[in-house]
Enzyme design. Structure first.
Site, short mmCIF file in Angstrom:
data_model
loop_
_atom_site.label_atom_id
_atom_site.label_comp_id
_atom_site.label_asym_id
_atom_site.label_seq_id
_atom_site.Cartn_x
_atom_site.Cartn_y
_atom_site.Cartn_z
N LYS A 159 0.86 -1.18 0.00
CA LYS A 159 0.00 0.00 0.00
C LYS A 159 0.90 1.23 0.00
O LYS A 159 1.17 1.83 1.05
CB LYS A 159 -0.91 -0.05 1.23
CG LYS A 159 -2.17 0.76 1.10
CD LYS A 159 -3.14 0.41 2.21
CE LYS A 159 -4.19 1.48 2.41
NZ LYS A 159 -5.04 1.77 1.27
N1 PMP Z 1 -7.77 -2.15 -2.74
C1 PMP Z 1 -7.23 -0.93 -2.66
C2 PMP Z 1 -6.47 -0.37 -3.82
C3 PMP Z 1 -7.37 -0.18 -1.48
O1 PMP Z 1 -6.85 1.05 -1.38
C4 PMP Z 1 -8.10 -0.72 -0.40
C5 PMP Z 1 -8.28 0.08 0.87
N2 PMP Z 1 -7.23 -0.13 1.75
C6 PMP Z 1 -8.65 -2.00 -0.54
C7 PMP Z 1 -8.46 -2.69 -1.73
C8 PMP Z 1 -9.38 -2.65 0.60
O2 PMP Z 1 -8.48 -3.02 1.59
P1 PMP Z 1 -8.88 -3.07 3.13
O3 PMP Z 1 -10.12 -3.91 3.21
O4 PMP Z 1 -7.73 -3.69 3.80
O5 PMP Z 1 -9.14 -1.68 3.54
#
Ligand code: PMP
Length: 306
Positions: A159
């Site tokens: 991320k």
């Molecule tokens: N994909 C992307 C590109 C994201 O930014 C997010 C948000 N964090 C998610 C999927 C979902 O991830 P999470 O459930 O861990 O927030």
């Protein structure tokens, strides 16, 4: 969405007043996008505020830092304690937490000095991410002409701040065309994910979500939903999806920390069978809300009480 300031932000061990939590304009993270972050939610429960899957988020922050060759300098345990103390000091009973690992000021160039990593954690109140209407009535998605970051370019499972220009290009284009969000594809035409959320499709009682190998960020909400759905007796497959499979789905929904679980009403203007919120999506949303608010004691391991 507009930011609502709180009293303080944690910066490398110090609690700094919100307005003084600043970095130099020449930090290489601003210029080259070399930074990693997390988005985490805290919810009200009968025993006071609790952070949902805090450890998993902070572990993913560490994993993302590893991909980008940075040592945050603070362990998962230390960042857990800092996050909980931040919530105590800001008096938030629910809200959003944003830890970020970025590079300190001092050098410039596309090969940044990697031993200068710094960490900050902010928290603020945050409502629904896609808006109340999309939350209740579902969202309209469009397949983006922007391809999702891939393993040969920008690692999808980390991320990273810079990686989000990909999501932002897709999301801005979708909104300008009148949709709520974009769905991005892989180079082979498989559905990867929305701009900041994972996707699930339901057909004939079977749930399918794209696998990690289809360039997704492995979402923690995705993992939560897979676990809850299986515990409720559904078959869940981590398997590639094509856009036309979404066109003929009985139900579809997005998952993410900010978005939570949002029903999809159409993809490329093709209505998903269960207009509005389908029955399975509704069941999962209710199960999810029970878990995050501590009403289902089977999943208390996922809550860190403030
Ligand atoms: N994909 C992307 C590109 C994201 O930014 C997010 C948000 N964090 C998610 C999927 C979902 O991830 P999470 O459930 O861990 O927030």
């Amino acid at each position: 969405m507009k930011l609502t300031p709180t009293s303080t932000i944690w910066m490398d061990g110090e609690f700094v007043p919100w307005d003084e939590a600043q970095v130099h304009v020449l930090t290489p993270s601003l210029h080259y996008g070399w930074g990693v972050y997390e988005g985490i939610r805290a919810y009200e429960t009968a025993e006071g505020p609790a952070v949902f899957r805090l450890r998993e988020h902070l572990q993913r922050l560490h994993d993302s830092a590893r991909v980008y060759l940075m040592d945050p300098g603070w362990s998962v345990n230390e960042l857990t304690e800092a996050s909980l103390e931040l919530l105590r000091r800001t008096d938030l009973t629910s809200g959003y937490l944003r830890p970020i690992v970025y590079l300190g000021y001092g050098t410039m160039g596309v090969a940044p000095q990697l031993d200068s990593a710094k960490v900050a954690i902010a928290a603020w109140p945050w409502g629904s991410y896609l808006g109340e209407k999309a939350e209740q009535d579902g969202c309209r998605l469009v397949i983006s002409s922007w391809q999702r970051n891939g393993v040969h370019s920008v690692p999808p499972l980390a991320k990273a701040t810079g990686a989000y220009v990909n999501s932002a290009l897709a999301k801005v284009a979708a909104i300008r065309s009148g949709y709520d969000d974009a769905l991005m594809l892989t180079p082979t035409g498989h559905v990867a994910e929305a701009s900041a959320a994972n996707i699930f499709a339901l057909r004939d009682g079977v749930m399918t979500t794209p696998p990690v190998s289809d360039n997704i960020l492995p979402g923690i909400t995705r993992d939560t939903v897979i676990t809850l759905a299986r515990d409720l007796g559904y078959e869940v497959r981590e398997q590639s999806l094509t856009r036309s499979e979404l066109y003929v789905a009985d139900e579809a929904f997005l998952t993410g920390t900010a978005a939570e679980i949002v029903p999809v009403t159409s993809v490329d203007d093709r209505p998903v069978a269960a207009a509005g919120c389908g029955p399975v999506t509704k069941q999962l949303r209710e199960a999810f809300q029970d878990v995050v608010h501590g009403r289902n004691t089977d999943y208390r391991r996922w809550l860190s009480h403030v």
